[in-house]
Design an enzyme around this catalytic site. Structure first.
Site, PDB file in Angstrom:
ATOM      1  N   LYS A  78      -0.542   4.783   4.680  1.00  0.00           N
ATOM      2  CA  LYS A  78      -1.415   3.830   5.372  1.00  0.00           C
ATOM      3  C   LYS A  78      -0.864   3.563   6.766  1.00  0.00           C
ATOM      4  O   LYS A  78       0.333   3.334   6.938  1.00  0.00           O
ATOM      5  CB  LYS A  78      -1.528   2.530   4.572  1.00  0.00           C
ATOM      6  CG  LYS A  78      -2.527   1.541   5.167  1.00  0.00           C
ATOM      7  CD  LYS A  78      -2.825   0.409   4.197  1.00  0.00           C
ATOM      8  CE  LYS A  78      -3.796  -0.602   4.798  1.00  0.00           C
ATOM      9  NZ  LYS A  78      -5.106   0.021   5.123  1.00  0.00           N
TER      10      LYS A  78
ATOM     11  N   HIS B   4       0.836  -1.203   0.000  1.00  0.00           N
ATOM     12  CA  HIS B   4       0.000   0.000   0.000  1.00  0.00           C
ATOM     13  C   HIS B   4       0.870   1.253   0.000  1.00  0.00           C
ATOM     14  O   HIS B   4       2.082   1.189   0.206  1.00  0.00           O
ATOM     15  CB  HIS B   4      -0.926   0.021   1.223  1.00  0.00           C
ATOM     16  CG  HIS B   4      -2.096  -0.906   1.109  1.00  0.00           C
ATOM     17  ND1 HIS B   4      -2.018  -2.238   1.462  1.00  0.00           N
ATOM     18  CD2 HIS B   4      -3.361  -0.715   0.663  1.00  0.00           C
ATOM     19  CE1 HIS B   4      -3.203  -2.816   1.259  1.00  0.00           C
ATOM     20  NE2 HIS B   4      -4.028  -1.915   0.769  1.00  0.00           N
TER      21      HIS B   4
END
Length: 273
Positions: free
Chosen positions: A162, A158
């Site tokens: 995040k 990600h």
């Protein structure tokens, strides 16, 4: 127009919040009736459209979630665990469908959500995409077909902003693999390796997390057996797919009985609550 389900978006200023807002505005099956931000945020009291840098929408950003929810048939919520459980209590009071894309919950949070689901519809999923939810069903079936000679590893990547790891989607895939083997994920999860860890324990489900750049979301489940590997993978190219899934879940939940559901239910692939 007024007959369309009214939707409120929480965390309106965030990247996902703004994507949810745009998706609702583009939908011909729902209407945006509210936007919520935390108290003290500089968007509170402003027209939402102008706060987003565009034309006025006639929707004022508020920090009074209960007042906003009272006008809505559904809430789209991709915020943070503590905020989400508070919103769940308020959505239950309003009898509004609460669609939750938030991840990183602990057992206390989940207990709060379960209590709220006794009074209203909650659709919660670590990932709202069609592809990932189909992947989940495949992972469960493959895990059921392969014995412990096949090691299972979940790898996810990600963007660098995040805040939780493993991702909610990775855990969802791990839970599917565990269910396929007839075990509980918390009993077999290996979520951290550093230093001299010893040999891999047979039957464990391992997790690895990558963070960097603007990666939307890559997930793969590796089944590593003797002299061969099977890899199941999903790549998200645009977070708008999560927003479209959330709106779909909000519409699906209209008229459903109180309970906790997930995207497999929305897609007709699950058993419901």
């Amino acid at each position: 127009m007024s007959d369309l389900p009214g939707i409120v978006v929480t965390g309106a200023s965030g990247r996902m919040g703004q994507m949810l807002i745009r998706t609702v505005l583009e939908s011909d099956k729902a209407r945006l009736v509210g936007a919520v931000e935390r108290a003290g945020h500089d968007w509170v009291g402003r027209d939402l459209g102008q706060a987003m840098g565009g034309a006025a929408l006639g929707v004022t950003v508020t920090d009074d979630a209960l007042e906003a929810f009272s006008k809505a048939q559904a809430i789209l919520d991709f915020t943070a665990p503590d905020a989400t459980v508070g919103f769940a209590d308020l959505a239950a009071q309003a009898r509004a469908v609460h669609v939750i894309g938030t991840t990183g919950f602990d057992e206390t949070h989940l207990a709060r959500l379960k209590a709220a689901a006794r009074h209203a519809v909650i659709v919660r999923a670590g990932n709202m995409s069609l592809g990932v939810n189909l992947l989940t069903t495949l992972v469960k079936r493959v895990a059921a077909a392969l014995d412990e000679d096949w090691d299972i590893e979940v790898v996810e990547a990600h963007h660098n902003r995040k805040v939780d790891a493993p991702s909610g989607t990775a855990l969802m895939l791990g839970e599917a693999a565990a269910a396929g083997r007839g075990v509980t994920l918390e009993d077999v999860a290996d979520r951290g390796r550093d230093g001299i860890t010893g040999a891999r324990k047979p039957g464990d489900i391992g997790f690895a997390a990558i963070r960097g750049g603007t990666i939307v979301g890559d997930h793969e489940v590796i089944f590593a057996g003797p002299h061969e590997r099977l890899v199941l993978k999903h790549v998200a190219e645009d977070r708008s797919l999560f927003a479209r899934g959330a709106v779909r879940a909000a519409l699906w939940g209209q008229g459903k009985g109180p309970g906790g559901y997930d995207m497999l239910d929305v897609l007709g692939l699950g058993d419901g609550a």
